[in-house]
Design a protein around this motif. Structure first.
Motif, PDB file in Angstrom:
ATOM      1  N   MET A   1       5.730  40.763  62.554  1.00  0.00           N
ATOM      2  CA  MET A   1       6.905  41.398  63.139  1.00  0.00           C
ATOM      3  C   MET A   1       7.582  42.243  62.071  1.00  0.00           C
ATOM      4  O   MET A   1       7.619  41.874  60.913  1.00  0.00           O
ATOM      5  N   GLU A   2       8.118  43.379  62.483  1.00  0.00           N
ATOM      6  CA  GLU A   2       8.821  44.228  61.531  1.00  0.00           C
ATOM      7  C   GLU A   2      10.306  43.916  61.573  1.00  0.00           C
ATOM      8  O   GLU A   2      10.835  43.551  62.611  1.00  0.00           O
ATOM      9  N   PRO A   3      10.995  44.088  60.427  1.00  0.00           N
ATOM     10  CA  PRO A   3      12.437  43.873  60.437  1.00  0.00           C
ATOM     11  C   PRO A   3      13.115  44.959  61.266  1.00  0.00           C
ATOM     12  O   PRO A   3      12.541  46.028  61.486  1.00  0.00           O
ATOM     13  N   PRO A   4      14.328  44.704  61.738  1.00  0.00           N
ATOM     14  CA  PRO A   4      15.020  45.729  62.521  1.00  0.00           C
ATOM     15  C   PRO A   4      15.312  46.949  61.651  1.00  0.00           C
ATOM     16  O   PRO A   4      15.414  46.838  60.430  1.00  0.00           O
ATOM     17  N   PRO A   5      15.451  48.125  62.269  1.00  0.00           N
ATOM     18  CA  PRO A   5      15.741  49.324  61.476  1.00  0.00           C
ATOM     19  C   PRO A   5      17.098  49.216  60.793  1.00  0.00           C
ATOM     20  O   PRO A   5      17.996  48.551  61.291  1.00  0.00           O
ATOM     21  N   MET A   6      17.200  49.866  59.653  1.00  0.00           N
ATOM     22  CA  MET A   6      18.473  49.924  58.941  1.00  0.00           C
ATOM     23  C   MET A   6      19.160  51.212  59.363  1.00  0.00           C
ATOM     24  O   MET A   6      18.564  52.277  59.306  1.00  0.00           O
ATOM     25  N   LYS A   7      20.409  51.098  59.813  1.00  0.00           N
ATOM     26  CA  LYS A   7      21.138  52.269  60.293  1.00  0.00           C
ATOM     27  C   LYS A   7      22.114  52.762  59.240  1.00  0.00           C
ATOM     28  O   LYS A   7      22.856  51.990  58.655  1.00  0.00           O
ATOM     29  N   VAL A   8      22.069  54.065  59.033  1.00  0.00           N
ATOM     30  CA  VAL A   8      22.994  54.738  58.120  1.00  0.00           C
ATOM     31  C   VAL A   8      23.730  55.783  58.946  1.00  0.00           C
ATOM     32  O   VAL A   8      23.094  56.618  59.595  1.00  0.00           O
ATOM     33  N   GLU A   9      25.053  55.709  58.948  1.00  0.00           N
ATOM     34  CA  GLU A   9      25.850  56.680  59.697  1.00  0.00           C
ATOM     35  C   GLU A   9      26.280  57.813  58.779  1.00  0.00           C
ATOM     36  O   GLU A   9      26.770  57.580  57.676  1.00  0.00           O
ATOM     37  N   VAL A  10      26.080  59.044  59.257  1.00  0.00           N
ATOM     38  CA  VAL A  10      26.454  60.234  58.496  1.00  0.00           C
ATOM     39  C   VAL A  10      27.338  61.083  59.408  1.00  0.00           C
ATOM     40  O   VAL A  10      26.952  61.392  60.532  1.00  0.00           O
ATOM     41  N   VAL A  11      28.528  61.440  58.915  1.00  0.00           N
ATOM     42  CA  VAL A  11      29.458  62.254  59.687  1.00  0.00           C
ATOM     43  C   VAL A  11      29.845  63.464  58.859  1.00  0.00           C
ATOM     44  O   VAL A  11      30.157  63.339  57.672  1.00  0.00           O
ATOM     45  N   VAL A  12      29.802  64.649  59.479  1.00  0.00           N
ATOM     46  CA  VAL A  12      30.317  65.848  58.822  1.00  0.00           C
ATOM     47  C   VAL A  12      31.551  66.276  59.617  1.00  0.00           C
ATOM     48  O   VAL A  12      31.491  66.454  60.829  1.00  0.00           O
ATOM     49  N   LYS A  13      32.697  66.339  58.902  1.00  0.00           N
ATOM     50  CA  LYS A  13      33.958  66.691  59.558  1.00  0.00           C
ATOM     51  C   LYS A  13      34.368  68.117  59.243  1.00  0.00           C
ATOM     52  O   LYS A  13      34.930  68.797  60.079  1.00  0.00           O
ATOM     53  N   ASP A  14      34.147  68.531  58.005  1.00  0.00           N
ATOM     54  CA  ASP A  14      34.438  69.914  57.632  1.00  0.00           C
ATOM     55  C   ASP A  14      33.689  70.256  56.355  1.00  0.00           C
ATOM     56  O   ASP A  14      33.102  69.393  55.717  1.00  0.00           O
ATOM     57  N   ARG A  15      33.721  71.532  55.989  1.00  0.00           N
ATOM     58  CA  ARG A  15      32.945  71.997  54.835  1.00  0.00           C
ATOM     59  C   ARG A  15      33.527  71.561  53.500  1.00  0.00           C
ATOM     60  O   ARG A  15      32.843  71.564  52.497  1.00  0.00           O
ATOM     61  N   GLU A  16      34.767  71.169  53.449  1.00  0.00           N
ATOM     62  CA  GLU A  16      35.379  70.772  52.173  1.00  0.00           C
ATOM     63  C   GLU A  16      35.079  69.325  51.806  1.00  0.00           C
ATOM     64  O   GLU A  16      34.911  68.993  50.645  1.00  0.00           O
ATOM     65  N   LYS A  17      35.016  68.442  52.794  1.00  0.00           N
ATOM     66  CA  LYS A  17      34.776  67.025  52.515  1.00  0.00           C
ATOM     67  C   LYS A  17      33.299  66.682  52.426  1.00  0.00           C
ATOM     68  O   LYS A  17      32.931  65.650  51.900  1.00  0.00           O
ATOM     69  N   GLY A  18      32.455  67.523  52.978  1.00  0.00           N
ATOM     70  CA  GLY A  18      31.023  67.229  52.961  1.00  0.00           C
ATOM     71  C   GLY A  18      30.683  66.124  53.948  1.00  0.00           C
ATOM     72  O   GLY A  18      31.362  65.942  54.948  1.00  0.00           O
ATOM     73  N   TYR A  19      29.628  65.386  53.653  1.00  0.00           N
ATOM     74  CA  TYR A  19      29.168  64.319  54.527  1.00  0.00           C
ATOM     75  C   TYR A  19      29.821  62.998  54.143  1.00  0.00           C
ATOM     76  O   TYR A  19      29.945  62.680  52.965  1.00  0.00           O
ATOM     77  N   GLU A  20      30.194  62.197  55.121  1.00  0.00           N
ATOM     78  CA  GLU A  20      30.634  60.821  54.907  1.00  0.00           C
ATOM     79  C   GLU A  20      29.451  59.934  55.278  1.00  0.00           C
ATOM     80  O   GLU A  20      28.921  60.042  56.381  1.00  0.00           O
ATOM     81  N   VAL A  21      29.046  59.071  54.358  1.00  0.00           N
ATOM     82  CA  VAL A  21      27.859  58.248  54.565  1.00  0.00           C
ATOM     83  C   VAL A  21      28.242  56.771  54.512  1.00  0.00           C
ATOM     84  O   VAL A  21      28.909  56.337  53.573  1.00  0.00           O
ATOM     85  N   LYS A  22      27.804  55.995  55.526  1.00  0.00           N
ATOM     86  CA  LYS A  22      28.060  54.554  55.554  1.00  0.00           C
ATOM     87  C   LYS A  22      26.804  53.833  55.991  1.00  0.00           C
ATOM     88  O   LYS A  22      26.201  54.185  57.003  1.00  0.00           O
ATOM     89  N   GLY A  23      26.424  52.836  55.237  1.00  0.00           N
ATOM     90  CA  GLY A  23      25.302  51.997  55.630  1.00  0.00           C
ATOM     91  C   GLY A  23      24.240  51.895  54.564  1.00  0.00           C
ATOM     92  O   GLY A  23      24.068  52.802  53.761  1.00  0.00           O
TER      93      GLY A  23
END
Length: 159
Positions: free
Chosen positions: A37-59
């Protein structure tokens, strides 16, 4: 004459009996990979809100495990998502994005208010090291983020 057990014997016998009745005591731990059996996938959330803050990454993520990058574009313009991480690694796109084959890198574009998921498995390395990957928007190069794939091997506590 009565025989009396010492304090050590009085505690040791019940403790030994308790350990013998604990479910799973003395059995080998079988990991999911050993069972096929394979382990469940690992989820990484990436949000882009605007060009100044860049990407927000969680996970978290690790090499050798299916990783799902769930990317949300909360900006008012289209953004791209590309990285050297994708070089030589099969990536499956699902959701509302589109794949764009660039000159050097594969990129994925996402319209405002849309979400896409990029699924991939980065093979483990021989170095047993943390892999650091930068990703960026191929439309707006100032929009950047980073992803760490942490690789750990061996027994807990060294050994």
């Amino acid at each position: 004459m009565k025989s009396r057990a010492g304090p050590f014997t009085a505690l040791a016998v019940p403790l030994a009996l308790a350990l013998l009745t604990v479910p799973g005591a003395g059995t080998k731990i079988v990991y999911a990979a050993e069972k096929g059996m394979e382990p469940p996938p690992m989820k990484v959330e990436v949000v882009v809100k605007d060009r100044e803050k860049g990407y927000e990454v969680k996970g978290p993520s690790m090499p050798g495990v299916l990783t799902q990058l769930v990317i949300r574009n909360e900006d008012s313009v289209t953004h791209g998502f590309t990285s050297t991480l994708f070089k030589g690694v099969p990536v499956t796109l699902s959701g509302q994005g589109s794949e764009v084959q660039g000159k050097h890198f594969k990129s994925f574009h996402l319209e405002p208010g849309k979400t896409m998921t990029l699924s991939f498995t980065k093979p483990p390395t021989e170095d047993f090291d943390t892999m650091h990957y930068v990703f960026w928007c191929d439309i707006h190069p100032e929009v950047k983020g980073e992803l760490l794939l942490v690789e750990s091997r061996g027994e807990i506590g060294g050994g």
